[in-house]
Design a protein around this motif. Sequence first.
Motif, PDB file in Angstrom:
ATOM      1  N   PRO A  42      26.943  38.012  54.257  1.00 55.39           N
ATOM      2  CA  PRO A  42      28.185  37.344  53.847  1.00 55.39           C
ATOM      3  C   PRO A  42      29.198  38.252  53.146  1.00 55.39           C
ATOM      4  CG  PRO A  42      26.309  35.930  53.406  1.00 55.39           C
ATOM      5  CD  PRO A  42      25.737  37.248  53.852  1.00 55.39           C
ATOM      6  N   GLU A  43      28.762  39.049  52.182  1.00 54.18           N
ATOM      7  CA  GLU A  43      29.711  39.881  51.440  1.00 54.18           C
ATOM      8  C   GLU A  43      30.368  40.925  52.350  1.00 54.18           C
ATOM      9  OE1 GLU A  43      31.085  39.561  48.665  1.00 54.18           O
ATOM     10  OE2 GLU A  43      31.967  41.526  48.301  1.00 54.18           O
ATOM     11  N   SER A  46      33.045  39.129  54.426  1.00 55.08           N
ATOM     12  CA  SER A  46      34.289  38.877  53.683  1.00 55.08           C
ATOM     13  C   SER A  46      35.116  40.145  53.586  1.00 55.08           C
ATOM     14  CB  SER A  46      33.993  38.376  52.262  1.00 55.08           C
ATOM     15  OG  SER A  46      33.117  37.281  52.311  1.00 55.08           O
ATOM     16  N   ARG A  47      34.466  41.252  53.242  1.00 50.72           N
ATOM     17  CA  ARG A  47      35.199  42.517  53.087  1.00 50.72           C
ATOM     18  C   ARG A  47      35.843  42.950  54.394  1.00 50.72           C
ATOM     19  NH1 ARG A  47      31.940  46.375  48.926  1.00 50.72           N
ATOM     20  NH2 ARG A  47      31.320  44.725  47.495  1.00 50.72           N
ATOM     21  N   ILE A  81      31.544  30.850  52.700  1.00 53.89           N
ATOM     22  CA  ILE A  81      32.695  30.457  51.885  1.00 53.89           C
ATOM     23  C   ILE A  81      33.667  31.620  51.630  1.00 53.89           C
ATOM     24  CG2 ILE A  81      31.577  30.766  49.619  1.00 53.89           C
ATOM     25  CD1 ILE A  81      33.477  27.623  50.377  1.00 53.89           C
ATOM     26  N   GLY A  82      33.142  32.799  51.333  1.00 50.77           N
ATOM     27  CA  GLY A  82      34.018  33.951  51.084  1.00 50.77           C
ATOM     28  C   GLY A  82      34.783  34.341  52.334  1.00 50.77           C
ATOM     29  N   ALA A  83      34.125  34.244  53.464  1.00 48.25           N
ATOM     30  CA  ALA A  83      34.744  34.589  54.745  1.00 48.25           C
ATOM     31  C   ALA A  83      35.841  33.582  55.090  1.00 48.25           C
ATOM     32  CB  ALA A  83      33.681  34.628  55.843  1.00 48.25           C
ATOM     33  N   LEU A  85      37.521  31.779  53.065  1.00 46.44           N
ATOM     34  CA  LEU A  85      38.627  31.919  52.107  1.00 46.44           C
ATOM     35  C   LEU A  85      39.643  32.976  52.529  1.00 46.44           C
ATOM     36  CD1 LEU A  85      37.211  31.666  48.474  1.00 46.44           C
ATOM     37  CD2 LEU A  85      39.239  30.524  49.398  1.00 46.44           C
ATOM     38  N   VAL A  86      39.177  34.040  53.163  1.00 45.87           N
ATOM     39  CA  VAL A  86      40.093  35.119  53.557  1.00 45.87           C
ATOM     40  C   VAL A  86      41.131  34.595  54.551  1.00 45.87           C
ATOM     41  CG1 VAL A  86      40.312  37.390  54.641  1.00 45.87           C
ATOM     42  CG2 VAL A  86      38.344  36.904  53.167  1.00 45.87           C
ATOM     43  N   SER A  89      43.346  31.616  53.004  1.00 50.09           N
ATOM     44  CA  SER A  89      44.366  32.044  52.035  1.00 50.09           C
ATOM     45  C   SER A  89      45.516  32.751  52.756  1.00 50.09           C
ATOM     46  CB  SER A  89      43.768  32.998  50.994  1.00 50.09           C
ATOM     47  OG  SER A  89      42.608  32.440  50.463  1.00 50.09           O
TER      48      SER A  89
END
Length: 322
Positions: A42-43, A46-47, A81-83, A85-86, A89
Motif C-alpha cells: 500500500p505505501e 500511494s507514493r 485508502i492512501g492510494a 486519496l491521491v 484529492s
Amino acid sequence: MQVLGIETSCDETAAAVVGPEGLITDVTFSQVIHKAYGGVVPELASRAHVERIAAVVDETLERAGIERPDAVAATSGPGLIGAVLVGLSYAKALAFGWGVPFIGVNHLEGHLLSPRLDRPDLPWPFLALVVSGGHTTLYLAEAVGRYQTLAETIDDAAGEAFDKVARMLGLGYPGGPAIDALAEHGDPSAIALPRPRAPGLNMSFSGLKTAVRTAIERNPYMRAEDMAASFQHTVADVLADRVQRAVERTGCHTLAVSGGVAANRGLRARLAQLDLDVHIPPVRFCTDNSAMIAHAGRLRLLNGDHSELDTGAQAVWPLDEA
Ligand code: KG4
Ligand code: ZN
C-alpha cells in the motif's frame, strides 16, 4: 458532456476522458514495483501514484485534445485508502480550479457499469456479476444507482482465490493471468475439486483454495497445468451455477460480467454457453481501468448527482450504499 475520470484505488495510476460517443482516450501507468513483493504494498502504491498522477492526467487531456473537461470523476472507494486519496484529492483540486462539477465514484459501480462502455444499449434490468480481486458479487442492476445484491462470497473473492492458488503453484503476482495461461495446456477434469456451498445463492472460495492445497500436498508430482485448469473450471462452474439460479429467481435473462476475473478465458467461455444474453467487455475494461470511472461518473452526473468537495475516501463502501 466530456468527463475526466481518475482511478488510483490500487496499483494503476490511470485517467480517461469519456464523452457522449464513449471512450475518447485513456492513459494507464501500471506500477511494476509490487512484483518483487508478491502483492501490492500500500505505501509504495500511494507514493507511486503521487509521483505519476500529474503526468498521467496531463497526457490524457493532451491526447483527448481538450484543456478542460465539463466535469471530473474519481474513485473515492473502496480500495487502499492512501492510494484512493491521491486520485481523489487531485480530482477535487482540478474540479475546484476549473470550476466544474465533481463526482466521487464507487469503484465497484465503475466495474458494474463497464459493460455499457462498449454496449450502451444493454437493456435494464440486467444481472451484473462483478468478479475482482476484492469482490465477488452478483447484483440485479435496475437503473443507474439502483443495485440489488443477490449473492456474494462469504469469504475469499474469486480473484483472491486465483492469486492464492497461483502462489501455491509457484506462479508470480497477479496470479489470475498466470493460471489462465497455464490452464490452456491442462485437463480441467484431471483433479476433482469440491464446489463449496454457502447459504442461499452465496458463494465460498476459501474451502476450494484449501482443497487445492491438500491435493498438491498429496500429489506433489501432479502437473501444474492440470491443477490450474481444474481450479479454473471449478470457479467458472460455481459462478455459472449462481448466475443460472439468479436467472430462475429474477426472470432476468441479460448478464453483464465485469472485474479482473472477467478477463479469464475459461470463465468467459463457460458463461457464454449459458442460454442468456451475455455481455463481457474487452479485457482492458474488465481489469482496473479509468474509462469505467469516467463512464460511471458521467452516467451519475447525467442522472443529476454530484459530490461535494469535502467528499472523503472510503476504504469500505458496499455498492448498495453508493
Ligand atoms: O478488478 P481488478 O483488476 O482489481 C480489483 O478491483 O480487485 O481485479 C484484479 C483481480 C486479481 O485477483 C487478478 O488475479 C484477477 O483479477 N485477474 C484474473 C485474470 N486477470 C486478472 N483472474 C483470472 N484470470 C485472468 N485472466
Ligand atoms: Zn477493480
